[in-house]
Design a protein around this motif. Structure first.
Motif, short mmCIF file in Angstrom:
data_model
loop_
_atom_site.label_atom_id
_atom_site.label_comp_id
_atom_site.label_asym_id
_atom_site.label_seq_id
_atom_site.Cartn_x
_atom_site.Cartn_y
_atom_site.Cartn_z
N ALA A 146 29.55 -4.58 -34.67
CA ALA A 146 29.53 -4.25 -33.15
C ALA A 146 30.08 -2.73 -33.69
N ASN A 147 29.89 -2.27 -34.28
CA ASN A 147 29.99 -0.40 -34.69
C ASN A 147 29.24 0.38 -33.89
N TYR A 148 29.71 0.78 -32.13
CA TYR A 148 28.56 2.33 -32.05
C TYR A 148 28.59 3.14 -32.68
N ASP A 149 28.85 3.58 -33.52
CA ASP A 149 28.19 4.91 -35.06
C ASP A 149 27.34 4.53 -35.70
N GLY A 150 27.77 3.02 -36.08
CA GLY A 150 26.88 2.36 -36.48
C GLY A 150 25.31 1.99 -36.24
N ILE A 151 25.11 1.43 -35.02
CA ILE A 151 24.32 1.20 -33.98
C ILE A 151 24.02 2.04 -33.71
N LYS A 152 24.41 2.77 -33.64
CA LYS A 152 23.68 4.60 -32.77
C LYS A 152 22.82 4.94 -34.28
N ALA A 153 23.60 5.16 -34.72
CA ALA A 153 22.89 5.46 -36.29
C ALA A 153 21.59 5.00 -36.89
N VAL A 154 22.02 3.46 -36.67
CA VAL A 154 20.39 2.65 -36.69
C VAL A 154 19.23 2.51 -35.69
N VAL A 155 19.76 2.88 -34.86
CA VAL A 155 18.70 3.27 -33.79
C VAL A 155 18.26 4.27 -33.01
N ASP A 156 19.43 5.79 -33.76
CA ASP A 156 18.40 7.01 -33.56
C ASP A 156 17.51 7.55 -35.19
N GLN A 157 17.96 6.06 -36.24
CA GLN A 157 16.84 6.67 -38.09
C GLN A 157 15.71 6.04 -37.75
N GLN A 158 15.81 4.55 -37.02
CA GLN A 158 14.17 4.46 -36.41
C GLN A 158 13.31 4.89 -35.65
N PHE A 159 14.05 5.79 -34.24
CA PHE A 159 13.49 6.57 -33.42
C PHE A 159 13.49 7.75 -34.35
N GLU A 160 13.43 7.92 -34.77
CA GLU A 160 13.17 9.33 -35.34
C GLU A 160 11.92 9.76 -36.06
N VAL A 161 12.08 7.80 -37.18
CA VAL A 161 10.85 7.61 -38.08
C VAL A 161 9.60 7.29 -36.75
N ALA A 162 10.42 6.65 -35.62
CA ALA A 162 9.14 6.36 -35.02
C ALA A 162 8.12 7.52 -34.87
N LYS A 163 8.73 8.50 -34.44
CA LYS A 163 7.44 9.51 -33.93
C LYS A 163 7.38 10.43 -34.68
N GLU A 164 7.65 9.80 -35.87
CA GLU A 164 6.39 10.91 -37.06
C GLU A 164 5.13 10.09 -37.11
N ILE A 165 5.34 8.49 -37.08
CA ILE A 165 4.36 6.92 -37.19
C ILE A 165 3.47 7.50 -36.10
N LEU A 166 4.31 8.04 -34.59
CA LEU A 166 3.51 8.42 -32.86
C LEU A 166 2.81 9.55 -33.66
N ALA A 167 3.00 10.19 -34.08
CA ALA A 167 2.51 11.78 -34.68
C ALA A 167 1.22 11.25 -35.38
N ALA A 168 1.56 10.02 -36.74
CA ALA A 168 -0.07 9.92 -37.09
C ALA A 168 -0.68 9.04 -36.51
N GLY A 169 -0.67 8.64 -34.99
CA GLY A 169 -1.56 7.88 -33.96
C GLY A 169 -1.47 5.94 -33.94
N LEU A 170 -0.18 6.11 -34.90
CA LEU A 170 -0.45 4.56 -35.05
C LEU A 170 0.91 3.82 -33.72
N VAL A 171 1.68 2.82 -33.85
CA VAL A 171 2.06 2.32 -33.07
C VAL A 171 2.86 1.59 -33.96
N PRO A 172 4.31 2.27 -33.56
CA PRO A 172 5.41 1.81 -34.39
C PRO A 172 6.25 0.20 -33.90
N ILE A 173 6.35 -0.80 -34.51
CA ILE A 173 7.27 -1.59 -34.15
C ILE A 173 8.39 -1.22 -35.05
N ILE A 174 9.76 -1.23 -34.43
CA ILE A 174 10.49 -0.50 -34.06
C ILE A 174 11.66 -1.57 -34.57
#
Length: 295
Positions: A146-174
């Protein structure tokens, strides 16, 4: 985007089969199926063996669209054929929505989490996914503490990549998995929920995502995420729970459906007759379906 697949994932009953074991986890998956390392001489033969196993699963009458909404594939499986069709097209012909695992595995643990390794060929993979008629993608990180900085970094990275996937017309599972053996599992889930909601609230109306989460310690802890307007569906990983335990925990969570891997195929064996194989898969599929829809 395939609108028929989108409506199916958004509104219909069932669960998602996870058949996306990749290079590192393939030997374990094959060994559980009864195919040990002395049965293949190199990586090519290993992947031939795993494709035979997956083909047997996908072509079974027990693997059907009445209970299974979608299936997550490994990159090599996407590029191979089942009964003369590319795997995603074969799945679609059965009414099952195809997804592709796009991550390259986990980095070393830091700040209590394992981030995703870089995905340098993501653009090319997304282009090929569209050519192969893939609907969406999946990518995994793991949270241990339960490390806040670590969990925030995980979620930020996931959504950053998810936006690239969305831009390609696909639906990301995060998929920011919380380790079921974490001594701080519920606290991890509290932090994770807040960070996911923060990212969801920043998405535009045309940006719709899915999430794959560990079944929470507190039932219905992810209710707000499940009901969020930018969320197509929230699915649950089994995370090392037995199928029976995962099913029971899943039943306590309204709106959460399964996306199991080991808990789905754990009873299948290479030496089973086709009838035994189909019966075993049917039992597994039916129990996971019931846990996903009977709330």
């Amino acid at each position: 985007m395939n609108t028929r697949h989108f409506e199916r994932m958004k509104n219909e009953e069932g669960f998602i089969a996870a058949l996306d074991q990749s290079g590192g986890s393939t030997p374990k998956a094959l060994a559980a199926y009864g195919v040990h390392e002395d049965a293949y001489a190199n990586e090519e033969e290993m992947f031939n063996q795993v494709h035979e196993m997956r083909t047997r699963i996908l072509t079974s009458p027990s693997f059907n669209s009445e209970q299974i909404l979608g299936a997550i594939l490994f990159e090599q499986t996407m590029d191979r054929e089942v009964e003369g069709k590319f795997t995603a097209d074969y799945l679609s012909s059965k009414g099952i929505v195809p997804f592709l695992k796009v991550d390259k595995g986990l980095a070393e643990q830091e700040n209590g989490v394992q981030m995703m390794k870089p995905i340098p060929d993501l653009d090319d993979m997304l282009r090929r996914a569209n050519e192969r008629n893939i609907f969406g993608t999946k990518m995994r990180s793991v949270i241990h503490e339960a490390n806040y900085d670590g969990i925030k970094a995980v979620v930020d990275q996931q959504f950053e990549v998810a936006k690239e996937i969305l831009a390609a017309g696909l639906v990301p599972i995060i998929e920011p998995e919380v380790d079921i053996n974490s001594e701080e599992k519920e606290k991890c889930e509290d932090i994770l929920r807040g960070e996911i909601l923060n990212q969801l609230n920043q998405l535009h109306e045309d940006q719709n995502v899915m999430l794959k989460l560990t079944i929470p310690t507190k039932p219905n802890a992810y209710e707000e995420i499940i009901n969020h307007p930018r969320v197509v569906r929230v699915v649950a990983l089994s995370g090392g729970y037995s199928r029976e335990e995962a099913n029971e925990k899943l039943k306590d969570n309204e709106g959460l459906i399964a996306s199991f891997s080991r808990a789905l195929v754990g009873d299948l064996h290479v030496d089973q007759s086709q009838e035994e194989f189909d019966q075993s898969l049917n039992h597994s599929v039916s129990s996971i379906y019931d846990a996903s829809v009977n709330k």
